[in-house]
Motif scaffolding. Structure first.
Motif, PDB file in Angstrom:
ATOM      1  N   UNK A   1      -4.660   7.237  -6.183  1.00 38.11           N
ATOM      2  CA  UNK A   1      -4.166   5.887  -5.870  1.00 38.11           C
ATOM      3  C   UNK A   1      -5.351   4.972  -5.637  1.00 38.11           C
ATOM      4  N   UNK A   2      -5.194   3.752  -6.070  1.00 36.42           N
ATOM      5  CA  UNK A   2      -6.216   2.761  -5.728  1.00 36.42           C
ATOM      6  C   UNK A   2      -5.541   1.496  -5.237  1.00 36.42           C
ATOM      7  N   UNK A   3      -6.143   0.903  -4.262  1.00 33.10           N
ATOM      8  CA  UNK A   3      -5.589  -0.324  -3.682  1.00 33.10           C
ATOM      9  C   UNK A   3      -6.301  -1.525  -4.294  1.00 33.10           C
ATOM     10  N   UNK A   4      -5.517  -2.406  -4.893  1.00 30.13           N
ATOM     11  CA  UNK A   4      -6.119  -3.590  -5.507  1.00 30.13           C
ATOM     12  C   UNK A   4      -5.927  -4.783  -4.587  1.00 30.13           C
ATOM     13  N   UNK A   5      -6.910  -5.632  -4.610  1.00 28.24           N
ATOM     14  CA  UNK A   5      -6.742  -6.928  -3.941  1.00 28.24           C
ATOM     15  C   UNK A   5      -6.757  -7.968  -5.042  1.00 28.24           C
TER      16      UNK A   5
ATOM     17  N   UNK B   1      -0.915  -1.433  -5.016  1.00 24.35           N
ATOM     18  CA  UNK B   1      -1.402  -0.060  -5.117  1.00 24.35           C
ATOM     19  C   UNK B   1      -1.140   0.458  -6.519  1.00 24.35           C
TER      20      UNK B   1
ATOM     21  N   UNK C   1       0.812  -1.219   0.000  1.00 25.90           N
ATOM     22  CA  UNK C   1       0.000   0.000   0.000  1.00 25.90           C
ATOM     23  C   UNK C   1       0.847   1.272   0.000  1.00 25.90           C
TER      24      UNK C   1
ATOM     25  N   UNK D   1      -2.322  -7.259  -1.665  1.00 25.61           N
ATOM     26  CA  UNK D   1      -2.596  -5.837  -1.915  1.00 25.61           C
ATOM     27  C   UNK D   1      -1.590  -5.264  -2.884  1.00 25.61           C
TER      28      UNK D   1
END
Lengths: 932, 264
Positions: free
Chosen positions: A278-282, A289, A252, A287
Motif C-alpha cells: 500500500x502507498x499513501x498518496x497526497x 491509498x 488511508x 490522502x
C-alpha cells in the motif's frame, strides 16, 4: 569394508550434489523473489508517480482556468466558455468530467445572486437543495453543459461535507485541494461511480491574500474540475501491466465505502496474490491509498523460472554422479572378484598339474560323487601291489586296502572328503596285496570343475612305513629309559624316585577324599646272611620272588616299591577314614604279607625260608610329610626287628623319642670318637699260676650325662653309623700306645693287650695296613698285641680272612677267637686260620658247675685247643670254684670278675703290682692252695 | 567565531577578487520547490521554516526564485534532472551527492515513533516482531541506523510508503502502520492529532544529521553553488537562521538544531 565403501561413497556424492542443487535453487529462489519485489516496487512507484503527475497536470489545467479569472477578477460566463473551448479539454485532458465555477454566496447575497443568474439566461436557476443556510456555494457554470434533473447548475456544493471541506481548505490555503469521494452532481441515476472534485479558490483582485483570514474576506468563488476516478485511471495507463491489480481508496483505509477504483483483475484472482503493498498518496492536499497486488502472472513475467530447471538438472546430475561413483567402486570390486576367480581357476589347474606331476611319487586316488574312484595313478602298484585295473574293479576299494583296525578312524574322514571338506595328515595302515602292512599319510581335498561345481574329492598319500617303524622303536627305547629311571631293574618294582611320587599322590588323594592310607616298610630278615651263605644270585632270586609275592598281596591301586637292598615299601590307599579301622585294615594286609613272605621260597633248586620285619604307619591327609612317614615306618620296622623279627609293628609316637635318643647318642658317640673321649678299661688275664699275662682292653664311653656306657650299647650303634672303623682305630691306637708305655716299664713290659676287632673292621680291605701303621706309629711291640675276633667274622670269605691274619701274624700279632662255642663257625676254619687262642664263652663258664653239658663243652673246647696247639682262656670266671674246675679240666688261663673288674689303666697297673707282689711272696703257698 | 570571521573575510575577498556582483548570479529566474512537511511547510497554513528561508533567500540574493509545492520524491527527481534548481532541508548521501550540492543550515536527530501497542521499546525488539509495519515518505533517507531499519523492513515488505506526513499520521492513528520516523518539526502535528497519547518515541543512537539547501548540480555550476552556499553561511552567521527557527521552536531546540559544526 568394500561394501561400505561401495554404498557410502556414492551416497556421499549424492548427498553433496543434492546439497549443492538445493543451495543453488535456494539462491535462485531468493534472487527471483528479490527481482519480483524490486519490479513490484518499481511498478508501485511508477503508478504513484503517474497518478501524481496526472493530478498535477489537472491542477495546472485548473490553474489555467483560475488564471483567467484571477486576471479579470470576475466570473464571466462567456469568458469561461471560450477559454475552455480553447484549451481543448477532450483531447489532452481525458478524465476530466467537467470544469466549472462555484460562486461564494453568503446568506445575505442569496436572493441577489439567484436573481442575477436568472438574468444571465439560466432558465429556472435555483439553489438546490433548498432551504436557508448560512452560506451557499452553488455551481454557476459548467462546461460541458449538462442536462439533467435536477440540473447541475445551482447545486450547492457547500451543503456536501466532502465538498465543503475541500472548499474551505482551498479557500484558506489558496491552493488546489481535492475533495474526498463524492458522487458527482451529474450522476443522479445512482450509478455510484466514484468521483472527486478539485477546487481552486478565486479571490477579488487587489486585496491582500497572505493570511487565511484575508483570503476568506476576498473570496469570490472557486473554479473546479470534477473527475470520475475510473476515467482518470484509465487515462493513466494504456494497458495494465500483466499480473498487477490495483485499488485506490479515499483516505488511508481500504474499506468498501472508500473505494475509488479497482482494476478488473483484482476481483477474481485474489488467491494467487504473490506480493502486495500500500502507498499513501497526497494529491491536492488529500490522502489517497493505492493498494497494489502482484499475481502469478507478474511473478512469471519478472521472476526467473529457472527453479524447476535447477532442481531437475541438479538432482539429475547428483544421481548421475552417485551412479558413476558406485559404478566405479563396484567396478573395482567386480574387477577384483573377476581377478580372484581367474586366479582360483588358474590355481586349480595348477593343482591338477601338480597332482599329475606328483603321480610318480605319491599315491593319487580321485573319488567321484558316488564314492567310487574315478582315477588312480599308477603308483598304486608300488604302494599296494594292486594294479590300477584291479583297484578300479574292486567293489570297495577303501574297505579292501585300509587295515580293518584303522577303518573306524578313517571312514569318517573319507565321508568328510565326500562332502567337500579338506583334511591332511591322516595316518593309517593299508594292507598290501601280499598281506603286509603299509603305513600311509594322506591329505584330501575337493575337486571342482571349470564352472566351480563340486565334482568329487581327491586323496594324495605318502608311504610312511619306515617312519612308523622308527617311531615304534623310539617309543620302546623311551619306555625303557623311563623304566630305568623309575623302576628297579631287578624286581621291576617302582624305585625310590617313583615311590616318592606315588606316595605324594596317595597323600594328596587322602587329603582330598578323607580316606586313610598306610605305609608299610618291609625288611627281609637276615638277608645279608643269605647273600653271604647262598650267594648273591640266590639273593636276587629271593628278592624277585619277594617282589612278586608283595605285588600279589596288594590291590591294584596300591604301590609296591623296592627302596633298598632288602627293603620294600608298600603304600596302601583308600582305607577307612576312621584311624582305628584303617589300622585294622592295614594290620590285616600286613599279616597277609607276613604270612606270604614266610612261605618257602624255591631259589633255583634251593629251598629257603625267610621272614620279614614290617613297620607300619597310617596316615590321613597332609599331617605328615613323605620323609616323616618313611621315617616312622622305618622306625616301626626296626622295632619289629628288635622284638625278634618276623613281626609287624605299628609306628608309635613313643618310638619317636627312641629315635631322637638314638640320634643324640649317635651324635655324642661321633663326638666322643672324634675327640678321643673314649676310655679303655683293662680286665686282667690271669694264668693258673697266678701270673698276669695281660689284659683285655674294653672300651668304655664316658657320657657327660649318662655316665659310663658299655660297648654293648654303643658298638652296634657305631657299626650302623659307620663309626666303627674310627672307633676301632682309636681303641687300637690307645692300646698300642699303652703297650709302648709299658714296654719301658720292666714290671709291665711283658703284658699283652687284647683288642676286640669287629667284623666290619676286619672286612676292610686296608685293615692290615691300618693295624701295621698304628703299630708302627705307636712303637708298640706287635707280639704283645692280641686281636680278638668273634666267630661271625669267619662266616664269609674265609680266604680273605686267612690272608689278612697271616699278614698280621707275620708281624707278630696274635689272634684270639672270642665267644668260642656260640657262633657259626665251622671247625674246619680252625685249622686254616693262624689263631693262637680260643676264648671259652662266659655262658659256658657261668653254669660249668651245675650244668654238665656246659662242663662237657668246656672240657671239649679245652681238649680241642690242646690238640690244635691253641691256647684256651675262659671268660667270665667269677668264683674260685669255677677256676678250680677249669684248672682241673686243663684250662690254665682265666679272665673274670673273680680276679679283676675292668678298670682304668692306673687301677690295672696298681692291681698288677699288687697281685705280682702277693703271689711272688706266696708262690709256694699259692700252689698248695690251688691243689687243695 | 574565528571561523565565521574568516568565512566572511574569504567571502569579501572572493567578492573583491571576482569583481563581479557579490552574490549569486541572477541572470535567470530560479525554481525552488517546497514539500509539505510539518513545521518546514504546511499547505493548509502556507507557512513554514522552509518558506521563510526561501523568502529570505529571495530577498538576499535579489534573484527571482519561483516557489512551488511538490512531493519530495518529485523534488529529488527534478533536482537530479536539473529541472528544479533548489529545494530546502535536504540531507546528503553518496547517491545524492552525485547530482546535488548542499549548503547546511541546521541539523537534527531522527526518532522512531511507535504505537505503544506495537511492543517495541528498543530497536532490537524489531527482531522479534514480524507484524510491524513502518511508514516512510517516498524518497526520504534518514540517519544510518534508521536507514538500516528501513532497508531491512523494506526487504521484508513491511514498509508502507506515503507521499507526505498526513496520511502517515492517519494510518498510524488507525493502526494501518505501527510506526514512522519523525524529526523535531513533526512534533506539533503529533499533539494536534492526539497521536502523542498512543505512541512512544524510540531513539536511534545516531548523531544529528545535517540538513541544507539543495542545489542541482545539473542546473547550477560549482561557482554559483559556492555563492549560494556563501549566502546561506551568511544567513547562519548573522543569526537569520536562528531567528527563523525561533519562530517555530523553543530556544533550547533552536540551539540544538542550528548549532552544528560545519564539515569542511
Amino acid at each position: 569394508m568394500s561394501a561400505v565403501r561401495l554404498i557410502l561413497l556414492p551416497l556421499l556424492i549424492l548427498a553433496a550434489g543434492l546439497g549443492v542443487t538445493w543451495a543453488v535453487w535456494d539462491h535462485d529462489q531468493q534472487a527471483s523473489r528479490h527481482e519480483v519485489r524490486s519490479q513490484f516496487n518499481f511498478a508501485l512507484g511508477d503508478a504513484v508517480g503517474r497518478i501524481e503527475q496526472r493530478m498535477a497536470t489537472y491542477e495546472q489545467m485548473l490553474r489555467g482556468v483560475h488564471g483567467m479569472f484571477a486576471v479579470s477578477g470576475t466570473l464571466d460566463r462567456d469568458q469561461f466558455h471560450d477559454y475552455l473551448k480553447a484549451i481543448n479539454l477532450d483531447a489532452n485532458l481525458s478524465g476530466v468530467q467537467a470544469v466549472g465555477v462555484v460562486k461564494w454566496v453568503p446568506a445575505a447575497d442569496r436572493d441577489a445572486h439567484v436573481a442575477a443568474l436568472g438574468g444571465t439566461g439560466v432558465a429556472g436557476y435555483g439553489i438546490h437543495p433548498g432551504g436557508r443556510r448560512e452560506a451557499y456555494a452553488p455551481i454557476v457554470q459548467r462546461e460541458p453543459p449538462a442536462d439533467g434533473d435536477p440540473p447541475v447548475l445551482g447545486f450547492d456544493t457547500w451543503f456536501n461535507p466532502e465538498r465543503r471541506l475541500a472548499l474551505q481548505r482551498s479557500r484558506d490555503s489558496g491552493s488546489a485541494i481535492v475533495s474526498g469521494k463524492v458522487q458527482l452532481a451529474v450522476d443522479t441515476r445512482g450509478d455510484e461511480e466514484p468521483g472527486f472534485v478539485m477546487y481552486l479558490p478565486v479571490y477579488r483582485r487587489g486585496l491582500p491574500q497572505e493570511t487565511a483570514a484575508q483570503r476568506r474576506d476576498s473570496l469570490v468563488g472557486w473554479v473546479y474540475a470534477s473527475f470520475r476516478m475510473r476515467e482518470v485511471i484509465a487515462s493513466l495507463y494504456g494497458e495494465q501491466p500483466p499480473g498487477i491489480s490495483l485499488a485506490l481508496y479515499d483516505g488511508v483505509e481500504p474499506s468498501a465505502t472508500a473505494l475509488l477504483y479497482r482494476s478488473p483483475e483484482a476481483g477474481g484472482s485474489s488467491t494467487d496474490a504473490v506480493l502486495s503493498a500500500n502507498e499513501y498518496l497526497v494529491v491536492g492536499g488529500h490522502d489517497w491509498m493505492l493498494s497494489m497486488t502482484a499475481h502469478k502472472a507478474f511473478e512469471e513475467r519478472f521472476g526467473r523460472n529457472s527453479q524447476a530447471v535447477i532442481a531437475w538438472t541438479g538432482t539429475g546430475l547428483s544421481l548421475l554422479l552417485a551412479l558413476l561413483a558406485w559404478a566405479m567402486a563396484s567396478g573395482r570390486s567386480r574387477a577384483m572378484r573377476l581377478a580372484s576367480l581367474m586366479t582360483r581357476e588358474l590355481r586349480e589347474s595348477e593343482e591338477k598339474f601338480r597332482a599329475l606331476a606328483d603321480c610318480t611319487v605319491n599315491l593319487e586316488v580321485w573319488w567321484g560323487l558316488g564314492g567310487r574312484p574315478r582315477w588312480i595313478n599308477p603308483s598304486v602298484k608300488e604302494y599296494t601291489g594292486y594294479t590300477v585295473e584291479e583297484c578300479m574293479a574292486m567293489r570297495d576299494l577303501a574297505g579292501t586296502l585300509i587295515h580293518p583296525e584303522d577303518m573306524p578312524r578313517v571312514a569318517p574322514e573319507l565321508l568328510k572328503g565326500q562332502h567337500g571338506l579338506r583334511g591332511n595328515n591322516l595316518e593309517f595302515r593299508c594292507l598290501r596285496k601280499d598281506g603286509s602292512v603299509l603305513w600311509l599319510s594322506v591329505s584330501w581335498g575337493p575337486i571342482h570343475d571349470a564352472r566351480g561345481v563340486f565334482t568329487g574329492f581327491r586323496i594324495s598319500g605318502r608311504d610312511i612305513t619306515e617312519r612308523k617303524l622308527l617311531d615304534a622303536e623310539r617309543k620302546i627305547a623311551e619306555d625303557k629309559i623311563r623304566e630305568l629311571a623309575f623302576f628297579d631293574a631287578l624286581t621291576r618294582l617302582p624305585n625310590r624316585t617313583l615311590l616318592a611320587d606315588r606316595l605324594k599322590q596317595a597323600i594328596a588323594v587322602s587329603a582330598q577324599s578323607g580316606a586313610s592310607g598306610a605305609l608299610l616298610f618291609i625288611d627281609v630278615d637276615n638277608f645279608k646272611t643269605l647273600n653271604d651263605t647262598l650267594g648273591h644270585d640266590k639273593g636276587d632270586l629271593l628278592l624277585q620272588q619277594v617282589a612278586q609275592r608283595l605285588s600279589a598281596s596288594v590291590r591294584e591301586g596300591d604301590t609296591v616299591a623296592r627302596v633298598g637292598g632288602d627293603e620294600f615299601v608298600v603304600v596302601l590307599g583308600n582305607l577307612s577314614g576312621n584311624r582305628q579301622l584303617a589300622a585294622s585294615e592295614t594290620e590285616a594286609v600286613g599279616e597277609k604279607i607276613r604270612t606270604i613272605l614266610g612261605k618257602i621260597y624255591h631259589l633255583d633248586g634251593v629251598e629257603y625260608r625267610s621272614t620279614a620285619s614290617i613297620g607300619v604307619t597310617v596316615f590321613n591327609g597332609h599331617h605328615a610329610s613323605i620323609d616323616e612317614l618313611l621315617k616312622q615306618a622305618d622306625l616301626a620296622m626296626y622295632k619289629s626287628k628288635e622284638r625278634g623279627r618276623n613281626a609287624m609293628r605299628f609306628f608309635d609316637p613313643a618310638m619317636q623319642t627312641v629315635v631322637v635318643a638314638r640320634a643324640a647318642l649317635e651324635a655324642g658317640l661321633r663326638k666322643a670318637v672324634d675327640e678321643d673321649l673314649l676310655l679303655l678299661h683293662y680286665q686282667a688275664q690271669v694264668t693258673v699260676d697266678n701270673r698276669i699275662t695281660g689284659a683285655e682292653a674294653l672300651v668304655r664311653w664316658q657320657h657327660p650325662e649318662r655316665g659310663i656306657i658299655f660297648p654293648a650299647e654303643f658298638v652296634p650303634l657305631a657299626e650302623e653309623a659307620g663309626l666303627i672303623h674310627a672307633l676301632g682305630d682309636r681303641v687300637l691306637r690307645a692300646a698300642c700306645l699303652q703297650l709302648a708305655r709299658w714296654s719301658v716299664q720292666p714290671d709291665l713290659a711283658h703284658l699283652t693287650i687284647a683288642v676286640n676287632v669287629s667284623v666290619h673292621q676286619f672286612r676292610e680291605p686296608d685293615f692290615v695296613a691300618r693295624v701295621l701303621a698304628v703299630i708302627g706309629e705307636t712303637g708298640a711291640d706287635p707280639r704283645r698285641l692280641k686281636l680278638e675276633l668273634t666267630e661271625s667274622v669267619l662266616v664269609d670269605n674265609v680266604e680273605d680272612i686267612a690272608e689278612k691274619m697271616h699278614a698280621l701274624k707275620d708281624s707278630g700279632v696274635v689272634f684270639s677267637l672270642d665267644d668260642f662255642g656260640i657262633g657259626y663257625s665251622s671247625l674246619s676254619y680252625l685249622k686254616r686260620l693262624p689263631l693262637d687262642q680260643l676264648k671259652i664263652d662266659r655262658s659256658f663258664v657261668r653254669d660249668i658247675l651245675v650244668d654238665p653239658n656246659d662242663a662237657a663243652i668246656a672240657k671239649t673246647i679245652v681238649a680241642l685247643g690242646k690238640s690244635l696247639a691253641l691256647e684256651v682262656i675262659a671268660e667270665g670266671v667269677e668264683t674260685a670254684a669255677q677256676r678250680d674246675f677249669l684248672a682241673d679240666a686243663g684250662c690254665h688261663a682265666y679272665q673274670g670278675y673273680f680276679f679283676c673288674h675292668p678298670v682304668q689303666v692306673e687301677g690295672f697297673e696298681a692291681f698288677v703290682r699288687r697281685f705280682s707282689q702277693r703271689h711272688r711272696q706266696a708262690a709256694a703257698p699259692a700252689r698248695e692252695q690251688v691243689d687243695g | 567565531m574565528t571561523r565565521h570571521g574568516l568565512g566572511g573575510l574569504l567571502l569579501a575577498l572572493c567578492c573583491l577578487g571576482n569583481a563581479q556582483a557579490s552574490g549569486p548570479d541572477c541572470a535567470r529566474p530560479f525554481t525552488l520547490a517546497l514539500h509539505d512537511h510539518g513545521l518546514l511547510y504546511s499547505l493548509d497554513t502556507d507557512t513554514g521554516i522552509d518558506k521563510d528561508f526561501a523568502d529570505e533567500m529571495i530577498r538576499r540574493s535579489g534573484c527571482q526564485i519561483r516557489v512551488s509545492l511538490m512531493s519530495r520524491a518529485r523534488i529529488w527527481k527534478l533536482i537530479e534532472s536539473g529541472a528544479l534548481d533548489f529545494s530546502l532541508s535536504g540531507i546528503a548521501n553518496a547517491e545524492r551527492n552525485q547530482y546535488a550540492a548542499f549548503a547546511w543550515y541546521f541539523s537534527n536527530k531522527y526518532y522512531l515513533l511507535v504505537r505503544k501497542d506495537a511492543g517495541i521499546q528498543k530497536l532490537s525488539d524489531f527482531a522479534y516482531n514480524d507484524r510491524f509495519q513502518l511508514g516512510v515518505i517516498r524518497s526520504f533517507r534518514y540517519s544510518r541506523s534508521a536507514n538500516q531499519l528501513v532497508d531491512r523492513l523494506a526487504a521484508a515488505n513491511r514498509v508502507s510508503q506515503a507521499g507526505g506526513l498526513e496520511p502517515l499520521y492517519e494510518a498510524l492513528a488507525r493502526r494501518r502502520i505501527q510506526g514512522m520516523i519523525i524529526e523535531p518539526f513533526d512534533y506539533p502535528a503529533l499533539d494536534a492529532k492526539h497521536i502523542r497519547d498512543v505512541t512512544s518515541v524510540v531513539e536511534f543512537n545516531d548523531p544529528p544529521v545535517l540538513h541544507g539547501l539543495i542545489m542541482s548540480k545539473k542546473a547550477l555550476p560549482p561557482a554559483e553553488q559556492e555563492k549560494w552556499r556563501a549566502l546561506v553561511d551568511d544567513m547562519r552567521a548573522d543569526g537569520t537562521v536562528r531567528r527563523i527557527f525561533a519562530k517555530y521552536f523553543k530556544s533550547d531546540m533552536v540551539d540544538a538544531m542550528t548549532e552544528f559544526k560545519s564539515p569542511l
